[in-house]
Scaffold this motif. Structure first.
Motif, PDB file in Angstrom:
ATOM      1  N   PHE A 232      13.059  -8.562   1.491  1.00 15.11           N
ATOM      2  CA  PHE A 232      11.987  -7.952   0.713  1.00 15.11           C
ATOM      3  C   PHE A 232      11.077  -7.121   1.627  1.00 15.11           C
ATOM      4  N   TRP A 233      10.662  -7.697   2.772  1.00 17.53           N
ATOM      5  CA  TRP A 233       9.689  -6.989   3.607  1.00 17.53           C
ATOM      6  C   TRP A 233      10.302  -5.832   4.393  1.00 17.53           C
ATOM      7  N   SER A 234      11.649  -5.849   4.527  1.00 12.70           N
ATOM      8  CA  SER A 234      12.257  -4.666   5.161  1.00 12.70           C
ATOM      9  C   SER A 234      12.046  -3.461   4.240  1.00 12.70           C
ATOM     10  N   VAL A 309       3.758   3.207  13.896  1.00 10.06           N
ATOM     11  CA  VAL A 309       3.615   3.849  12.583  1.00 10.06           C
ATOM     12  C   VAL A 309       2.143   4.190  12.282  1.00 10.06           C
ATOM     13  N   VAL A 310       1.242   3.727  13.155  1.00 10.43           N
ATOM     14  CA  VAL A 310      -0.160   4.129  13.006  1.00 10.43           C
ATOM     15  C   VAL A 310      -0.334   5.573  13.506  1.00 10.43           C
ATOM     16  N   VAL A 311       0.509   5.961  14.486  1.00  7.89           N
ATOM     17  CA  VAL A 311       0.321   7.265  15.134  1.00  7.89           C
ATOM     18  C   VAL A 311       0.350   8.443  14.133  1.00  7.89           C
ATOM     19  N   PRO A 312       1.353   8.511  13.211  1.00 12.25           N
ATOM     20  CA  PRO A 312       1.320   9.660  12.294  1.00 12.25           C
ATOM     21  C   PRO A 312       0.068   9.724  11.426  1.00 12.25           C
ATOM     22  N   SER A 313      -0.564   8.568  11.166  1.00  7.85           N
ATOM     23  CA  SER A 313      -1.820   8.617  10.410  1.00  7.85           C
ATOM     24  C   SER A 313      -2.939   9.179  11.283  1.00  7.85           C
ATOM     25  N   LEU A 314      -2.883   8.870  12.585  1.00  8.17           N
ATOM     26  CA  LEU A 314      -3.900   9.444  13.479  1.00  8.17           C
ATOM     27  C   LEU A 314      -3.688  10.959  13.591  1.00  8.17           C
ATOM     28  N   THR A 316      -2.515  12.784  11.278  1.00 10.55           N
ATOM     29  CA  THR A 316      -2.983  13.337  10.003  1.00 10.55           C
ATOM     30  C   THR A 316      -4.506  13.472  10.014  1.00 10.55           C
ATOM     31  N   ALA A 317      -5.185  12.424  10.499  1.00  9.76           N
ATOM     32  CA  ALA A 317      -6.653  12.484  10.556  1.00  9.76           C
ATOM     33  C   ALA A 317      -7.072  13.677  11.412  1.00  9.76           C
ATOM     34  N   PHE A 318      -6.392  13.868  12.561  1.00  9.70           N
ATOM     35  CA  PHE A 318      -6.713  14.982  13.465  1.00  9.70           C
ATOM     36  C   PHE A 318      -6.534  16.323  12.747  1.00  9.70           C
ATOM     37  N   SER A 319      -5.374  16.479  12.055  1.00  7.43           N
ATOM     38  CA  SER A 319      -5.098  17.745  11.352  1.00  7.43           C
ATOM     39  C   SER A 319      -6.159  18.026  10.285  1.00  7.43           C
ATOM     40  N   LEU A 320      -6.547  16.961   9.574  1.00  7.41           N
ATOM     41  CA  LEU A 320      -7.509  17.160   8.487  1.00  7.41           C
ATOM     42  C   LEU A 320      -8.882  17.553   9.031  1.00  7.41           C
ATOM     43  N   PHE A 321      -9.303  16.834  10.093  1.00  7.71           N
ATOM     44  CA  PHE A 321     -10.590  17.192  10.706  1.00  7.71           C
ATOM     45  C   PHE A 321     -10.562  18.653  11.153  1.00  7.71           C
ATOM     46  N   VAL A 369      -5.923  -4.475  12.301  1.00  7.43           N
ATOM     47  CA  VAL A 369      -6.302  -5.895  12.463  1.00  7.43           C
ATOM     48  C   VAL A 369      -5.162  -6.780  11.961  1.00  7.43           C
ATOM     49  N   ASN A 370      -4.649  -6.474  10.775  1.00  8.93           N
ATOM     50  CA  ASN A 370      -3.563  -7.294  10.194  1.00  8.93           C
ATOM     51  C   ASN A 370      -2.353  -7.359  11.113  1.00  8.93           C
ATOM     52  N   ALA A 371      -2.064  -6.221  11.734  1.00  4.49           N
ATOM     53  CA  ALA A 371      -0.840  -6.140  12.533  1.00  4.49           C
ATOM     54  C   ALA A 371      -0.996  -6.812  13.888  1.00  4.49           C
ATOM     55  N   LEU A 378      -5.718 -15.357  11.263  1.00  3.29           N
ATOM     56  CA  LEU A 378      -6.971 -15.624  10.568  1.00  3.29           C
ATOM     57  C   LEU A 378      -6.955 -15.100   9.133  1.00  3.29           C
ATOM     58  N   ILE A 379      -6.371 -13.929   8.958  1.00  6.78           N
ATOM     59  CA  ILE A 379      -6.514 -13.284   7.641  1.00  6.78           C
ATOM     60  C   ILE A 379      -5.307 -13.461   6.712  1.00  6.78           C
ATOM     61  N   HIS A 380      -4.177 -13.870   7.274  1.00  6.50           N
ATOM     62  CA  HIS A 380      -2.965 -13.925   6.458  1.00  6.50           C
ATOM     63  C   HIS A 380      -3.168 -14.858   5.258  1.00  6.50           C
ATOM     64  N   HIS A 388      -7.787  -5.201   1.992  1.00  8.22           N
ATOM     65  CA  HIS A 388      -7.145  -4.120   2.765  1.00  8.22           C
ATOM     66  C   HIS A 388      -6.386  -3.169   1.839  1.00  8.22           C
ATOM     67  N   PHE A 389      -5.578  -3.739   0.926  1.00  3.81           N
ATOM     68  CA  PHE A 389      -4.760  -2.787   0.168  1.00  3.81           C
ATOM     69  C   PHE A 389      -5.503  -2.160  -1.012  1.00  3.81           C
ATOM     70  N   HIS A 390      -6.666  -2.716  -1.373  1.00  3.52           N
ATOM     71  CA  HIS A 390      -7.449  -1.979  -2.377  1.00  3.52           C
ATOM     72  C   HIS A 390      -8.157  -0.779  -1.741  1.00  3.52           C
ATOM     73  N   THR A 392      -6.626   0.948   0.889  1.00  5.43           N
ATOM     74  CA  THR A 392      -5.570   1.908   1.253  1.00  5.43           C
ATOM     75  C   THR A 392      -4.922   2.481  -0.003  1.00  5.43           C
ATOM     76  N   VAL A 393      -4.199   1.610  -0.730  1.00  6.60           N
ATOM     77  CA  VAL A 393      -3.470   2.178  -1.870  1.00  6.60           C
ATOM     78  C   VAL A 393      -4.384   2.444  -3.067  1.00  6.60           C
ATOM     79  N   ALA A 394      -5.269   1.478  -3.385  1.00  2.57           N
ATOM     80  CA  ALA A 394      -6.028   1.630  -4.633  1.00  2.57           C
ATOM     81  C   ALA A 394      -7.185   2.619  -4.501  1.00  2.57           C
TER      82      ALA A 394
HETATM   83 FE1  HAS Z   1      -1.054  -2.501   5.102  1.00  2.00          FE
HETATM   84  C1  HAS Z   1      -0.515  -5.783   4.159  1.00  2.00           C
HETATM   85  C2  HAS Z   1      -0.648  -3.356   8.378  1.00  2.00           C
HETATM   86  C3  HAS Z   1      -1.427   0.808   6.032  1.00  2.00           C
HETATM   87  C4  HAS Z   1      -0.766  -1.558   1.811  1.00  2.00           C
HETATM   88  N1  HAS Z   1      -0.727  -3.492   3.331  1.00  2.00           N
HETATM   89  C5  HAS Z   1      -0.529  -4.841   3.155  1.00  2.00           C
HETATM   90  C6  HAS Z   1      -0.320  -5.109   1.775  1.00  2.00           C
HETATM   91  C7  HAS Z   1      -0.352  -3.902   1.115  1.00  2.00           C
HETATM   92  C8  HAS Z   1      -0.616  -2.891   2.109  1.00  2.00           C
HETATM   93  C9  HAS Z   1      -0.116  -3.671  -0.369  1.00  2.00           C
HETATM   94  O1  HAS Z   1       0.459  -5.733   9.959  1.00  2.00           O
HETATM   95  C10 HAS Z   1      -0.139  -6.502   1.157  1.00  2.00           C
HETATM   96  C11 HAS Z   1       1.288  -6.864   0.933  1.00  2.00           C
HETATM   97  C12 HAS Z   1       1.350  -8.247   0.297  1.00  2.00           C
HETATM   98  O2  HAS Z   1       1.254  -8.317  -0.932  1.00  2.00           O
HETATM   99  O3  HAS Z   1       1.445  -9.231   1.016  1.00  2.00           O
HETATM  100  N2  HAS Z   1      -1.095  -1.482   6.881  1.00  2.00           N
HETATM  101  C13 HAS Z   1      -0.929  -2.022   8.104  1.00  2.00           C
HETATM  102  C14 HAS Z   1      -1.052  -0.980   9.115  1.00  2.00           C
HETATM  103  C15 HAS Z   1      -1.282   0.196   8.436  1.00  2.00           C
HETATM  104  C16 HAS Z   1      -1.290  -0.126   7.037  1.00  2.00           C
HETATM  105  C17 HAS Z   1      -0.958  -1.137  10.591  1.00  2.00           C
HETATM  106  N3  HAS Z   1      -1.111  -0.723   4.123  1.00  2.00           N
HETATM  107  C18 HAS Z   1      -1.256   0.522   4.686  1.00  2.00           C
HETATM  108  C19 HAS Z   1      -1.189   1.523   3.666  1.00  2.00           C
HETATM  109  C20 HAS Z   1      -1.005   0.867   2.475  1.00  2.00           C
HETATM  110  C21 HAS Z   1      -0.963  -0.556   2.784  1.00  2.00           C
HETATM  111  C22 HAS Z   1      -1.290   3.000   3.929  1.00  2.00           C
HETATM  112  C23 HAS Z   1      -0.851   1.394   1.095  1.00  2.00           C
HETATM  113  C24 HAS Z   1      -0.863   2.648   0.769  1.00  2.00           C
HETATM  114  N4  HAS Z   1      -0.694  -4.238   6.084  1.00  2.00           N
HETATM  115  C25 HAS Z   1      -0.521  -4.358   7.419  1.00  2.00           C
HETATM  116  C26 HAS Z   1      -0.147  -5.747   7.732  1.00  2.00           C
HETATM  117  C27 HAS Z   1      -0.107  -6.441   6.534  1.00  2.00           C
HETATM  118  C28 HAS Z   1      -0.450  -5.465   5.519  1.00  2.00           C
HETATM  119  C29 HAS Z   1       0.137  -6.336   9.046  1.00  2.00           C
HETATM  120  C30 HAS Z   1       0.267  -7.923   6.328  1.00  2.00           C
HETATM  121  C31 HAS Z   1      -0.927  -8.788   6.287  1.00  2.00           C
HETATM  122  C32 HAS Z   1      -0.521 -10.204   6.009  1.00  2.00           C
HETATM  123  O4  HAS Z   1      -0.602 -11.035   6.913  1.00  2.00           O
HETATM  124  O5  HAS Z   1      -0.098 -10.525   4.876  1.00  2.00           O
HETATM  125  C33 HAS Z   1      -1.454   1.571   9.080  1.00  2.00           C
HETATM  126  O6  HAS Z   1      -0.466   2.446   8.578  1.00  2.00           O
HETATM  127  C34 HAS Z   1      -2.814   2.150   8.866  1.00  2.00           C
HETATM  128  C35 HAS Z   1      -3.025   3.453   9.642  1.00  2.00           C
HETATM  129  C36 HAS Z   1      -4.189   4.250   9.117  1.00  2.00           C
HETATM  130  C37 HAS Z   1      -5.152   4.804   9.850  1.00  2.00           C
HETATM  131  C38 HAS Z   1      -6.260   5.577   9.187  1.00  2.00           C
HETATM  132  C39 HAS Z   1      -6.149   7.119   9.390  1.00  2.00           C
HETATM  133  C40 HAS Z   1      -7.197   7.828   8.594  1.00  2.00           C
HETATM  134  C41 HAS Z   1      -6.998   8.978   7.875  1.00  2.00           C
HETATM  135  C42 HAS Z   1      -8.144   9.545   7.056  1.00  2.00           C
HETATM  136  C43 HAS Z   1      -8.834  10.679   7.771  1.00  2.00           C
HETATM  137  C44 HAS Z   1     -10.124  11.007   7.067  1.00  2.00           C
HETATM  138  C45 HAS Z   1     -10.735  12.215   7.070  1.00  2.00           C
HETATM  139  C46 HAS Z   1     -12.034  12.381   6.343  1.00  2.00           C
HETATM  140  C47 HAS Z   1     -10.194  13.393   7.792  1.00  2.00           C
HETATM  141  C48 HAS Z   1      -5.188   4.688  11.319  1.00  2.00           C
HETATM  142  C49 HAS Z   1      -5.700   9.705   7.845  1.00  2.00           C
HETATM  143  C50 HAS Z   1     -13.127  12.341   7.369  1.00  2.00           C
HETATM  144  C51 HAS Z   1     -14.464  12.364   6.786  1.00  2.00           C
HETATM  145  C52 HAS Z   1     -15.552  11.727   7.281  1.00  2.00           C
HETATM  146  C53 HAS Z   1     -16.870  11.947   6.666  1.00  2.00           C
HETATM  147  C54 HAS Z   1     -15.473  10.770   8.410  1.00  2.00           C
END
Ligand code: HAS
Length: 564
Positions: A232-234, A309-314, A316-321, A369-371, A378-380, A388-390, A392-394
């Motif tokens: 499932f998690w794969s 897999v965090v890198v492409p989001s970084l 993306t943030a850089f490109s958007l800024f 933090v989760n990863a 602590l958080i699992h 967290h997922f409200h 990101t996704v929601a």
């Molecule tokens: Fe997650 C659990 C790790 C991203 C969704 N995640 C979940 C679950 C869901 C979910 C649904 O390692 C629960 C599953 C369940 O039911 O058990 N997640 C990560 C990591 C990332 C990450 C490392 N998750 C997402 C995204 C999701 C999502 C995206 C949905 C769309 N997640 C975990 C882990 C768990 C987990 C563990 C398991 C926890 C456990 O123990 O059960 C990374 O991909 C996140 C990288 C993102 C960034 C942010 C970049 C920021 C951007 C915005 C730029 C903003 C601008 C505006 C330009 C580094 C691109 C600027 C304006 C200003 C004014 C400042």
């Protein structure tokens, strides 16, 4: 759209004619997906409202409905159905606009995919509503659902493969018609998302077809619980990027056009999508860090890949800024954050996805933090994870989908986004941000205090313990209520944009050109043969040993708990 209407800018990235509409037949297919998506939004949102009210302790469900049933309705309809249908609806329109009108054969495949997914959804939904499949959206064994539920979900996956094929064929046709040219960016992004989805769903298809379905049909007596969860998690983590990438498509290609700017770098956007293709699948074990039966070295490897897999989001943030800052300066802004004031804040097409981006920053930080293995302990399994997922996704993803609906639906149905609907859209976005903010902050804090996820109030081990986080449960109820109101407003706007007779006209499908200052895109980024080989190698490295280990050391397996 005829190929003649495609022109090539200085940087040879194809930009479709902005006045050209999506072909009516493709628009119909796209809209069909959106209808199912928004019915799922309404029903799933209603289940969400009931859930937060129950958790607040001040509301009891009517007899005949149980907490896990509404939790399953909420997760399946919003996490699996709203997202999948919206994504294929959006991608159909985007492929048609950016790459060209689908051929009759491609469109027919699109319709077959749509109907197979819809029949599958109906089968799964009926079983959940009859309380014969209250196994949540992750359908973990040893809880056993009715076989019709698993068969329905399998059909949703098969239907999505057919839809992917239709889109891939359109893209391949473009490549044949335009040899040696770089493919349109949006089309390339769709192909990446579909490729990732296809590879990821192989794991969940194996889980359902080889374990859960035969087990539920009584053909096999026991399942290997750890194996089913690992399969499932794969799929499960790539699933979250399957939700995210369409939002990134909009952030990279649509938002720059709405603000009057250009795409910062075609190459960086493609690199980011290729990185998602490579690193989204071999990371699922980070959901199983606390599970025994998987070696710590396998977990360690997948944690490292998770950080990749965090890198492409970084990126993306850089490109958007960069996009925002360049545009802000063009408009006369001075100083580091000048762009902030120059953005079109009153345009919901920009405002909604931008608020999504802001929410995605803490959401993404929470993911890191989760990863991180120790912090995961602590958080699992606490309500921190839904927090967290409200975000990101929601919020990040869904607000972007809302923002896109506000121009996509009028574009597809020959109408315009009126000033009145734009204003209402902004109010809807503010309500959504407020509701999600209050709810997810409460969830994060309650999670740190130990509040479990996926448990009804009465299961907390006694009202005494639950008092520790009771006030945060109230916070969730307040946030959840605001969210439901926001859903009702969104649906009202959707109906107006779809059926009103007073707003006929042309609404743009915005796609930005690439900046003339961007570097040339290396051809290797379009060479999928190379990326598929690396992807398969990474999956084999990450999964061969743990799966071998699980199978060779498998205990008898579990007979499970029949919930029907
Ligand atoms: Fe997650 C659990 C790790 C991203 C969704 N995640 C979940 C679950 C869901 C979910 C649904 O390692 C629960 C599953 C369940 O039911 O058990 N997640 C990560 C990591 C990332 C990450 C490392 N998750 C997402 C995204 C999701 C999502 C995206 C949905 C769309 N997640 C975990 C882990 C768990 C987990 C563990 C398991 C926890 C456990 O123990 O059960 C990374 O991909 C996140 C990288 C993102 C960034 C942010 C970049 C920021 C951007 C915005 C730029 C903003 C601008 C505006 C330009 C580094 C691109 C600027 C304006 C200003 C004014 C400042």
């Amino acid at each position: 759209m005829s190929e003649k209407s495609i022109n090539i800018n200085e940087n040879t990235t194809v930009v479709p004619d902005e006045k050209k509409k999506v072909d009516k037949r493709d628009a119909k297919l796209s809209m069909a997906h959106l209808y199912v998506a928004f019915i799922a939004l309404f029903l799933g949102g209603l289940a969400g409202l009931l859930q937060v009210l129950v958790r607040s302790g001040s509301f009891t469900l009517p007899s005949g409905i149980n907490y896990y049933q509404i939790l399953t309705v909420h997760g399946v309809l919003l996490g699996l159905i709203l997202t999948t249908f919206f994504i294929f609806g959006f991608q159909t329109a985007a492929m048609s606009k950016a790459v060209g009108t689908l051929s009759d054969k491609q469109r027919m495949l699109g319709w077959i995919g749509f109907w197979v997914m819809t029949v599958g959804t109906a089968m799964a939904a009926v079983m959940v509503l009859l309380n014969k499949a209250s196994v949540l959206y992750t359908f973990y064994a040893p809880l056993q659902a009715h076989w019709i539920f698993y068969a329905g979900l399998a059909l949703v996956v098969v239907g999505s493969w057919i839809a992917c094929l239709a889109e891939a064929l359109r893209w391949i046709q473009w490549r044949k018609d335009n040899p040696k040219q770089r493919t349109p960016l949006l089309g390339f992004m769709i192909v990446c998302n579909n490729l990732m989805w296809f590879i990821a769903t192989i794991g969940v298809a194996a889980e359902v077809l080889l374990q859960l379905l035969p087990w539920s049909l009584g053909l096999i007596e026991r399942v290997d619980v750890l194996l089913t969860r690992t399969l499932f998690w794969s799929f499960g983590h790539a699933l979250v990027y399957f939700w995210l990438l369409p939002a990134y498509m909009i952030w990279y290609t649509v938002v720059p056009k709405i603000i009057g700017g250009k795409i910062f770098s075609d190459a960086l956007a493609r690199l980011s999508f290729i990185m998602f293709v490579l690193f989204s699948v071999p990371v699922g074990l980070h959901h199983q860090l606390t599970e025994p039966g998987i070696s710590s070295s396998s977990k360690f490897l997948q944690v490292i890949l998770t950080m990749m897999v965090v890198v492409p989001s970084l990126l993306t943030a850089f490109s958007l800024f960069a996009t925002f800052e360049i545009r802000g300066r063009e408009l006369g802004g001075k100083g580091l954050f000048s762009w902030f004031k120059k953005m079109p804040w009153k345009d919901v097409r920009f405002f909604a996805p931008f608020i999504g981006m802001i929410a995605f920053i803490p959401g993404g930080a929470g993911g890191i933090v989760n990863a991180s293995n120790q912090m995961n302990q602590l958080i699992h399994n606490t309500i921190w994870v839904p927090g967290h997922f409200h975000l990101t996704v929601a919020t990040g993803v869904v607000l972007t989908f809302f923002g896109a609906t506000y121009w996509l639906v009028p574009h597809l149905t020959g109408r315009v986004l009126t000033k009145e609907m734009n204003r209402l859209g902004i109010i809807q976005t503010v309500l959504w941000a407020l509701g999600m903010g209050i709810m997810s902050i409460s969830m994060h804090i309650a999670g740190l205090l130990g509040a479990p996820r996926r448990s009804s109030f009465s299961d907390y081990g006694g009202a005494e313990i639950a008092k520790t986080w009771a006030s945060y449960q109230i916070g969730q109820a307040v946030g959840g209520t605001l969210l439901f109101v926001a859903i009702l407003i969104f649906l009202y706007i959707f109906i107006k944009l779809r059926w009103s007779t007073t707003n006929k006209g042309f609404e743009e499908f915005p796609i930005a050109p690439v900046s003339e200052f961007a570097h040339e895109t290396p051809a290797i980024l379009e060479n999928f043969k190379v990326w598929i080989v690396i992807l398969v190698a990474l999956i084999l490295i990450a999964y061969t040993y743990p799966i071998y280990d699980i199978i060779s050391n498998a205990p008898l397996g579990s007979k499970g708990f029949k919930l029907w």
